[in-house]
Design a protein around this motif. Structure first.
Motif, PDB file in Angstrom:
ATOM      1  N   TYR A 141      80.431  40.460 -18.150  1.00 44.59           N
ATOM      2  CA  TYR A 141      79.924  39.113 -17.896  1.00 44.59           C
ATOM      3  C   TYR A 141      79.983  38.717 -16.427  1.00 44.59           C
ATOM      4  CZ  TYR A 141      84.779  37.315 -17.737  1.00 44.59           C
ATOM      5  OH  TYR A 141      86.093  37.071 -17.407  1.00 44.59           O
ATOM      6  N   ARG A 142      80.666  39.502 -15.590  1.00 43.28           N
ATOM      7  CA  ARG A 142      80.698  39.222 -14.164  1.00 43.28           C
ATOM      8  C   ARG A 142      79.436  39.706 -13.462  1.00 43.28           C
ATOM      9  NH1 ARG A 142      85.455  38.868 -11.500  1.00 43.28           N
ATOM     10  NH2 ARG A 142      84.092  38.256  -9.778  1.00 43.28           N
ATOM     11  N   VAL A 143      78.591  40.396 -14.194  1.00 44.25           N
ATOM     12  CA  VAL A 143      77.407  41.025 -13.604  1.00 44.25           C
ATOM     13  C   VAL A 143      76.145  40.468 -14.275  1.00 44.25           C
ATOM     14  CG1 VAL A 143      76.162  43.199 -13.369  1.00 44.25           C
ATOM     15  CG2 VAL A 143      78.641  43.148 -13.054  1.00 44.25           C
ATOM     16  N   THR A 144      75.121  40.230 -13.468  1.00 42.81           N
ATOM     17  CA  THR A 144      73.811  39.862 -14.004  1.00 42.81           C
ATOM     18  C   THR A 144      72.793  40.895 -13.543  1.00 42.81           C
ATOM     19  OG1 THR A 144      74.352  37.500 -13.918  1.00 42.81           O
ATOM     20  CG2 THR A 144      72.032  38.080 -14.139  1.00 42.81           C
ATOM     21  N   THR A 145      72.222  41.634 -14.474  1.00 43.55           N
ATOM     22  CA  THR A 145      71.218  42.642 -14.134  1.00 43.55           C
ATOM     23  C   THR A 145      69.837  41.986 -14.028  1.00 43.55           C
ATOM     24  OG1 THR A 145      70.656  43.150 -16.422  1.00 43.55           O
ATOM     25  CG2 THR A 145      72.535  44.343 -15.456  1.00 43.55           C
ATOM     26  N   PRO A 146      68.865  42.677 -13.425  1.00 47.95           N
ATOM     27  CA  PRO A 146      67.506  42.135 -13.370  1.00 47.95           C
ATOM     28  C   PRO A 146      66.920  41.836 -14.750  1.00 47.95           C
ATOM     29  CG  PRO A 146      67.733  43.880 -11.765  1.00 47.95           C
ATOM     30  CD  PRO A 146      68.994  43.892 -12.580  1.00 47.95           C
ATOM     31  N   LEU A 147      67.238  42.658 -15.753  1.00 47.23           N
ATOM     32  CA  LEU A 147      66.752  42.390 -17.107  1.00 47.23           C
ATOM     33  C   LEU A 147      67.324  41.078 -17.633  1.00 47.23           C
ATOM     34  CD1 LEU A 147      65.390  43.001 -19.795  1.00 47.23           C
ATOM     35  CD2 LEU A 147      67.343  44.493 -20.364  1.00 47.23           C
ATOM     36  N   GLN A 148      68.623  40.904 -17.521  1.00 44.99           N
ATOM     37  CA  GLN A 148      69.241  39.666 -17.992  1.00 44.99           C
ATOM     38  C   GLN A 148      68.690  38.454 -17.240  1.00 44.99           C
ATOM     39  OE1 GLN A 148      73.145  41.238 -17.114  1.00 44.99           O
ATOM     40  NE2 GLN A 148      73.775  41.058 -19.255  1.00 44.99           N
ATOM     41  N   ALA A 149      68.544  38.594 -15.931  1.00 50.27           N
ATOM     42  CA  ALA A 149      68.042  37.491 -15.112  1.00 50.27           C
ATOM     43  C   ALA A 149      66.620  37.116 -15.519  1.00 50.27           C
ATOM     44  CB  ALA A 149      68.090  37.878 -13.639  1.00 50.27           C
ATOM     45  N   ALA A 150      65.781  38.119 -15.742  1.00 51.68           N
ATOM     46  CA  ALA A 150      64.395  37.847 -16.134  1.00 51.68           C
ATOM     47  C   ALA A 150      64.344  37.108 -17.469  1.00 51.68           C
ATOM     48  CB  ALA A 150      63.607  39.156 -16.219  1.00 51.68           C
TER      49      ALA A 150
ATOM     50  N   ASP B 169      57.958  25.657 -32.542  1.00 53.56           N
ATOM     51  CA  ASP B 169      56.860  26.577 -32.234  1.00 53.56           C
ATOM     52  C   ASP B 169      57.214  27.594 -31.150  1.00 53.56           C
ATOM     53  OD1 ASP B 169      55.237  25.347 -34.073  1.00 53.56           O
ATOM     54  OD2 ASP B 169      54.246  24.043 -32.610  1.00 53.56           O
ATOM     55  N   ARG B 170      58.326  27.388 -30.477  1.00 50.63           N
ATOM     56  CA  ARG B 170      58.625  28.257 -29.335  1.00 50.63           C
ATOM     57  C   ARG B 170      59.070  29.646 -29.802  1.00 50.63           C
ATOM     58  NH1 ARG B 170      64.336  25.660 -27.083  1.00 50.63           N
ATOM     59  NH2 ARG B 170      65.652  26.409 -28.773  1.00 50.63           N
ATOM     60  N   PRO B 171      58.740  30.691 -29.051  1.00 48.29           N
ATOM     61  CA  PRO B 171      59.191  32.041 -29.400  1.00 48.29           C
ATOM     62  C   PRO B 171      60.718  32.086 -29.410  1.00 48.29           C
ATOM     63  CG  PRO B 171      57.515  32.102 -27.679  1.00 48.29           C
ATOM     64  CD  PRO B 171      57.923  30.680 -27.824  1.00 48.29           C
ATOM     65  N   ILE B 172      61.298  32.613 -30.477  1.00 48.06           N
ATOM     66  CA  ILE B 172      62.751  32.642 -30.583  1.00 48.06           C
ATOM     67  C   ILE B 172      63.335  33.631 -29.573  1.00 48.06           C
ATOM     68  CG2 ILE B 172      62.786  31.887 -32.985  1.00 48.06           C
ATOM     69  CD1 ILE B 172      63.111  34.785 -33.843  1.00 48.06           C
ATOM     70  N   SER B 173      64.589  33.394 -29.213  1.00 49.36           N
ATOM     71  CA  SER B 173      65.214  34.178 -28.137  1.00 49.36           C
ATOM     72  C   SER B 173      65.285  35.661 -28.455  1.00 49.36           C
ATOM     73  CB  SER B 173      66.610  33.622 -27.839  1.00 49.36           C
ATOM     74  OG  SER B 173      66.521  32.329 -27.282  1.00 49.36           O
ATOM     75  N   ILE B 174      65.494  36.022 -29.737  1.00 51.48           N
ATOM     76  CA  ILE B 174      65.601  37.444 -30.066  1.00 51.48           C
ATOM     77  C   ILE B 174      64.273  38.151 -29.822  1.00 51.48           C
ATOM     78  CG2 ILE B 174      64.993  37.223 -32.510  1.00 51.48           C
ATOM     79  CD1 ILE B 174      67.741  39.498 -31.031  1.00 51.48           C
ATOM     80  N   ILE B 175      63.156  37.444 -29.976  1.00 48.75           N
ATOM     81  CA  ILE B 175      61.850  38.033 -29.668  1.00 48.75           C
ATOM     82  C   ILE B 175      61.706  38.240 -28.167  1.00 48.75           C
ATOM     83  CG2 ILE B 175      59.381  37.488 -29.568  1.00 48.75           C
ATOM     84  CD1 ILE B 175      59.544  36.468 -32.396  1.00 48.75           C
ATOM     85  N   LEU B 176      62.050  37.224 -27.377  1.00 51.37           N
ATOM     86  CA  LEU B 176      61.969  37.369 -25.921  1.00 51.37           C
ATOM     87  C   LEU B 176      62.859  38.501 -25.439  1.00 51.37           C
ATOM     88  CD1 LEU B 176      61.876  33.719 -24.503  1.00 51.37           C
ATOM     89  CD2 LEU B 176      59.998  35.177 -25.257  1.00 51.37           C
ATOM     90  N   SER B 177      64.100  38.551 -25.941  1.00 54.95           N
ATOM     91  CA  SER B 177      65.048  39.569 -25.483  1.00 54.95           C
ATOM     92  C   SER B 177      64.587  40.970 -25.849  1.00 54.95           C
ATOM     93  CB  SER B 177      66.432  39.294 -26.083  1.00 54.95           C
ATOM     94  OG  SER B 177      66.937  38.056 -25.650  1.00 54.95           O
ATOM     95  N   THR B 178      64.071  41.122 -27.070  1.00 53.08           N
ATOM     96  CA  THR B 178      63.647  42.447 -27.528  1.00 53.08           C
ATOM     97  C   THR B 178      62.433  42.941 -26.754  1.00 53.08           C
ATOM     98  OG1 THR B 178      64.497  41.978 -29.744  1.00 53.08           O
ATOM     99  CG2 THR B 178      62.916  43.781 -29.534  1.00 53.08           C
TER     100      THR B 178
END
Length: 398
Positions: A225-234, A252-261
């Protein structure tokens, strides 16, 4: 979508992520809270003691993609799992399991002198912490489910390397909630977190090494958790853009698991936030499959689960996703090529909110409080393919 991004835009995106990030203190507070609950549930006097309760966090806190609420009046949502390791679906109903957890949740609530009442959710019990903590914890009861998961996969001629950590969770809207029946909702948050971590493992390890050198510490002593990668940041940026876009109509918003996947599939190991964000936006829709006219976003750890299953009964949500993605592509492609910080801010304000846009400007102009470990080392049209696209494989991906 343009592949280039100006130094000014990159600095602005970094400042935006820094402002969206919750503090290490918040992470540690959440960690202490779910561990304290686990200790309480596992104490010898607990009515759950003999079932070996195990409490662990899931969702955005586990993935490292949690973002600050838009206002101080809103809470963080900490999603936790309570797995009773000695029970199975064949031994009790979902209702009984949820009631068993309720007894100890209420006992813990009294022991901690918590003033806000315990609430029941569809799949969980909700502990509301004091206002100063600014978070609530959703605790989902579950039991191990590896054997059933393997049987289901075999029957469908599917395979997965992640079945060992599969669990069955309660759902009080399910038809068989009150009876003893094996057909429970499936989940596997441990496996998903493992898959997600693999998608960014090279960037994660590199940033942990940087932070270890700055702190004169061992790499293994640096928590993720001390690190933020470009993927996490995006993903954090996309979540805020989504929240602003769907303000007033969150259903109506895309759920977070869809965005993350989709983002994790599309991430190709880019070393900067801007490069990762543009690459993800450019290709993430290619991982939405059209299977016989049905839109499918497979759970990468459970091929039988479709994260977009609600799109079939709510087709306007698929349309909302397409329109949001197209808008996000336009917004960030324009920001990426700007060199004037005020112009970047004015362009970002409608996309992420004026207050965040102005704070990011202030941070990027002053150098801000950027985390050392998050610093990087030195639109096409929308379509859903009928066959699976194989994700690009960053170095070290397993």
């Amino acid at each position: 979508m343009a592949a280039d991004i100006t130094q000014q835009a990159e600095a602005y995106l970094q400042a935006m992520v820094d402002d969206l990030s919750i503090s290490d203190t918040r992470y540690e507070q959440a960690e202490r809270s779910y561990k304290a609950l686990g200790t309480w549930l596992g104490r010898p006097e607990s009515t759950l003691f003999r079932y070996e309760p195990l409490v662990y966090v899931q969702g955005s806190f586990r993935l490292g993609t949690v973002i600050r609420p838009p206002s101080e009046d809103e809470d963080y949502d900490v999603d936790a799992i309570c797995e009773l390791q000695r029970l199975r679906t064949s031994q009790l109903s979902q209702k009984k399991l949820k009631e068993m957890l309720e007894v100890e949740i209420r006992s813990y609530h009294r022991s901690q002198n918590m003033t806000k009442p315990v609430r029941e959710g569809r799949r969980c019990w909700v502990l509301n912490y004091a206002d100063g903590a600014q978070f609530h914890m959703d605790v989902v009861p579950c039991v191990p489910d590896a054997d059933r998961q393997r049987r289901l996969l075999e029957a469908s001629r599917q395979t997965s390397n992640f079945t060992n950590t599969a669990v069955a969770i309660t759902d009080n809207e399910r038809w068989n909630y009150t009876i003893v029946d094996d057909d429970w909702c499936r989940s596997n948050p441990k496996a998903y977190a493992t898959w997600f971590r693999q998608r960014m493992i090279v960037a994660l390890n590199r940033r942990k090494q940087i932070l270890a050198e700055v702190a004169k510490a061992h790499v293994e002593d640096i928590p993720d958790y001390r690190v933020t990668t470009p993927l996490q940041a995006a993903i954090m940026i996309l979540k805020r853009h989504r929240d602003v876009r769907f303000a007033g109509k969150p259903e109506d918003r895309p759920i977070s698991i869809i965005l993350s996947t989709l983002a994790a599939h599309a991430y190709g190991g880019q070393e900067t936030i801007g490069a990762a964000l543009l690459a993800i936006l450019n290709t993430m829709d290619q991982f939405v499959l059209n299977v016989g006219g049905k839109l499918v976003i497979p759970n990468p750890t459970d091929p039988l689960e479709n994260f977009a299953d609600k799109w079939e009964s709510h087709p306007h949500r698929a349309k909302a996703f397409r329109e949001w993605l197209q808008q996000a592509r336009q917004d960030f492609a324009y920001i990426a090529v700007q060199a004037d910080m005020q112009l970047i801010t004015n362009s970002a304000a409608p996309a992420i909110g004026r207050e965040l846009a102005e704070r990011a400007l202030a941070k990027s102009s002053s150098g801000g409080r950027l985390r050392a470990a998050s610093l990087a080392p030195v639109g096409a049209g929308l379509s859903f393919p009928a066959t699976a696209r194989v994700p690009t494989t960053p170095q070290g991906f397993a």
